[in-house]
Design a protein around this motif. Structure first.
Motif, short mmCIF file in Angstrom:
data_model
loop_
_atom_site.label_atom_id
_atom_site.label_comp_id
_atom_site.label_asym_id
_atom_site.label_seq_id
_atom_site.Cartn_x
_atom_site.Cartn_y
_atom_site.Cartn_z
N ALA A 41 0.64 -1.25 0.14
CA ALA A 41 0.13 0.05 -0.08
C ALA A 41 0.88 1.23 -0.07
O ALA A 41 0.56 2.31 -0.56
N ILE A 42 2.01 1.15 0.86
CA ILE A 42 2.79 2.37 0.89
C ILE A 42 3.59 2.47 -0.44
O ILE A 42 3.59 3.80 -1.24
N PHE A 43 3.89 1.50 -1.26
CA PHE A 43 4.53 1.62 -2.41
C PHE A 43 3.74 2.09 -3.48
O PHE A 43 3.94 2.96 -4.17
N ALA A 44 2.22 1.74 -3.58
CA ALA A 44 1.33 1.82 -4.46
C ALA A 44 1.12 3.77 -4.25
O ALA A 44 1.14 4.21 -5.38
N ALA A 45 1.06 4.00 -3.03
CA ALA A 45 0.57 5.29 -2.65
C ALA A 45 1.95 6.39 -3.29
O ALA A 45 1.53 7.18 -3.99
N GLN A 46 2.95 5.80 -2.94
CA GLN A 46 4.20 6.70 -3.43
C GLN A 46 4.38 6.66 -4.99
O GLN A 46 4.47 7.85 -5.51
N ALA A 48 1.70 6.76 -6.96
CA ALA A 48 0.60 7.59 -7.36
C ALA A 48 1.19 9.07 -6.99
O ALA A 48 0.91 10.07 -7.83
N ARG A 49 2.03 9.29 -5.79
CA ARG A 49 2.35 10.79 -5.59
C ARG A 49 3.32 11.26 -6.55
O ARG A 49 3.18 12.40 -6.61
N LEU A 50 3.91 10.20 -7.35
CA LEU A 50 4.68 10.77 -8.60
C LEU A 50 4.24 10.91 -9.75
O LEU A 50 4.48 11.38 -10.56
N ASP A 51 2.68 10.85 -9.65
CA ASP A 51 1.90 10.91 -10.79
C ASP A 51 1.83 9.87 -11.84
O ASP A 51 1.72 10.31 -12.88
N TYR A 52 2.37 8.75 -11.34
CA TYR A 52 2.22 7.48 -12.32
C TYR A 52 0.74 6.84 -11.80
O TYR A 52 0.46 6.89 -10.71
N LYS A 53 0.82 5.95 -13.09
CA LYS A 53 -0.90 5.03 -12.76
C LYS A 53 -0.23 4.07 -11.69
O LYS A 53 0.80 3.32 -11.79
N SER A 54 -1.24 3.97 -10.51
CA SER A 54 -0.78 3.04 -9.71
C SER A 54 -2.12 1.97 -9.47
O SER A 54 -2.95 2.78 -9.12
N ILE A 70 -8.85 2.33 2.30
CA ILE A 70 -9.30 2.47 0.95
C ILE A 70 -9.31 4.07 0.58
O ILE A 70 -8.73 4.47 -0.34
N GLU A 71 -9.97 4.75 1.75
CA GLU A 71 -10.11 6.10 1.49
C GLU A 71 -8.81 6.76 1.27
O GLU A 71 -8.93 7.67 0.65
N ARG A 72 -7.69 6.39 2.05
CA ARG A 72 -6.74 6.97 2.14
C ARG A 72 -6.07 7.01 0.49
O ARG A 72 -5.29 7.72 -0.16
N LEU A 73 -6.06 5.64 0.15
CA LEU A 73 -5.30 5.11 -1.08
C LEU A 73 -6.10 6.04 -2.20
O LEU A 73 -5.29 6.46 -3.01
N ARG A 74 -7.31 5.97 -2.08
CA ARG A 74 -8.06 6.74 -3.23
C ARG A 74 -7.70 8.41 -3.46
O ARG A 74 -7.45 8.68 -4.36
N HIS A 75 -7.59 8.56 -2.07
CA HIS A 75 -7.13 10.14 -2.08
C HIS A 75 -5.64 10.31 -2.53
O HIS A 75 -5.55 11.31 -3.14
N GLU A 76 -5.03 9.28 -2.52
CA GLU A 76 -3.39 9.56 -2.93
C GLU A 76 -3.55 9.17 -4.71
O GLU A 76 -2.62 9.46 -5.24
N GLY A 77 -4.73 8.78 -5.24
CA GLY A 77 -4.86 8.55 -6.47
C GLY A 77 -4.58 7.17 -6.88
O GLY A 77 -4.28 6.88 -8.08
N VAL A 78 -4.50 6.38 -6.03
CA VAL A 78 -4.41 4.89 -6.21
C VAL A 78 -5.71 4.37 -6.86
O VAL A 78 -6.72 4.39 -6.58
N ILE A 79 -5.43 3.34 -7.75
CA ILE A 79 -6.85 2.81 -8.49
C ILE A 79 -6.95 1.55 -7.41
O ILE A 79 -6.28 0.71 -7.29
N THR A 80 -8.28 1.79 -6.90
CA THR A 80 -8.62 0.95 -6.02
C THR A 80 -9.41 -0.10 -6.11
O THR A 80 -10.04 -0.95 -5.30
N ASP A 81 -9.94 -0.15 -7.48
CA ASP A 81 -10.86 -1.47 -8.04
C ASP A 81 -10.52 -2.78 -7.75
O ASP A 81 -11.29 -3.60 -7.75
#
Ligand code: ATP
Ligand code: MG
Length: 320
Positions: A41-46, A48-54, A70-81
């Motif tokens: 999850a930390i990896f995925a969020a980082q 996304a923070r760099l603006d790559y698809k995650s 989930i809410e935090r990851l979504r907020h970071e822009g991670v695709i949580t589907d």
């Protein structure tokens, strides 16, 4: 930048941190949390923070810990589907106690939590088909079900010429899980980018020879394309083969105030992989990853030390 979709899968949990050093778990004390956590999850969020698809695959329970994550990851822009909410078990937890700046003790509830129920059947193959790269954390290989899902995911990504990165992320508390040892070797066989910590390298020697340069040599000759060794406050190194010879580069650790080392390795790995896949040179990817790791240790909480490209570049330009 090339539009590459990087996925990862594995444990999603919340973490509670001991407030005081040397607090331990054998007497009552104060813990701070819940913080969203789990190495993938930390990896995925980082990423996304760099603006790559995650894209992140995993399971949480039908509870507030799961929703927080989930809410935090979504907020970071991670695709949580690709995250399934299940009723059979609560969201995973970890308690962390710091003995000093480097040594930590953990109590994990992962294999018996919701993420321990994740199986290959939960994998959204359509979503996985959109990913050109998969990152695997050794800490995620905690159940035969997850290992099964991992094999399937690697197969799908590799079948459309995708690549694999692997961070062994070995936790002494998890090494007694019987499936884990074999699974580490399995993943290594498919690995293009290998990102161990300095202390983990010898674990991957095929002989009793534990000399780092011999293990690096052996792994590169077995087909791993990039090896990046994380050395904590000392920095990191990159190795690859160039015309049959080992080509290496090193960065020393950047001066930083160490508040919480959890997550540094994950942010480091996410930054290295994202930038390398986006076409940055190995040297530049390594320098940026090193800065991302240094920034991660200066915030309390596993996912609180993510950094943007601008923050990384600001840190690098201030140290030149
Ligand atoms: P973990 O034990 O949490 O899995 P790790 O071994 O995966 O951690 P580290 O080596 O602790 O990862 O940290 C990753 C990278 O972050 C280091 O290679 C370095 O670039 C940076 N880093 C970590 N700690 C520090 C520090 N104290 N000062 C500067 N940079 C650091
Ligand atoms: Mg790590």
């Amino acid at each position: 930048a090339m539009s590459v979709n990087i996925c990862t899968m594995g444990e999603l949990l919340v973490e509670f941190l001991s407030r005081n050093p040397n607090q331990g778990f054998t007497q009552p004390g104060e813990f701070i949390g819940p913080y969203p956590s789990g190495a993938p999850a930390i990896f995925a969020a980082q990423v996304a923070r760099l603006d790559y698809k995650s894209t992140l695959f995993g399971c949480v329970g039908n509870d507030d810990f799961g929703r927080l994550n989930i809410e935090r990851l979504r907020h970071e822009g991670v695709i949580t589907d690709g995250i399934t909410i299940i009723d059979q078990a609560p969201t995973g937890t970890a308690f962390v106690s710091y003995r000093n700046q480097i040594d930590r003790d953990f109590i994990f509830n992962i294999p018996n939590s919701a993420c321990g129920h994740f199986t290959a059947k939960h994998l959204d193959i359509g979503l996985l088909n959109q990913c050109q790269h998969i990152h695997i954390m050794g800490s995620s290989l905690f159940s035969f079900r997850m290992i099964d899902a991992m094999r399937k995911a690697i197969e799908v990504v590799k079948s459309h010429n995708g690549t694999v990165s692997f961070d062994p992320n070995i936790r002494k508390e998890m090494l007694n899980i019987p499936e884990m040892e074999q699974a580490l070797d399995y993943v290594l066989e498919y690995t293009d980018i290998f990102i161990p910590s300095e202390g983990e390298v010898s674990h991957f020697s095929s002989s009793q020879d534990h000399c780092e340069s011999d293990v690096v040599n052996e792994l590169l000759n077995n087909g791993i394309k990039h090896i990046v060794i994380k050395r904590g406050s000392k920095g990191a190194s990159h190795y690859r083969l160039c015309n049959g010879e080992i080509s290496e580069c090193h960065v020393s650790g950047l001066a930083t105030r160490v508040v919480d080392p959890t997550g540094a390795g994950d942010c480091f790995g996410a930054t290295f992989v994202s930038l390398l896949l986006a076409g940055y040179s190995e040297e530049k990817s390594l320098a940026y990853a090193n800065a991302s790791g240094a920034l991660a240790v200066s915030s309390r909480g596993p996912m609180e030390g993510l950094s943007s490209l601008t923050q990384i570049e600001n840190l690098l330009s201030s140290t030149h």
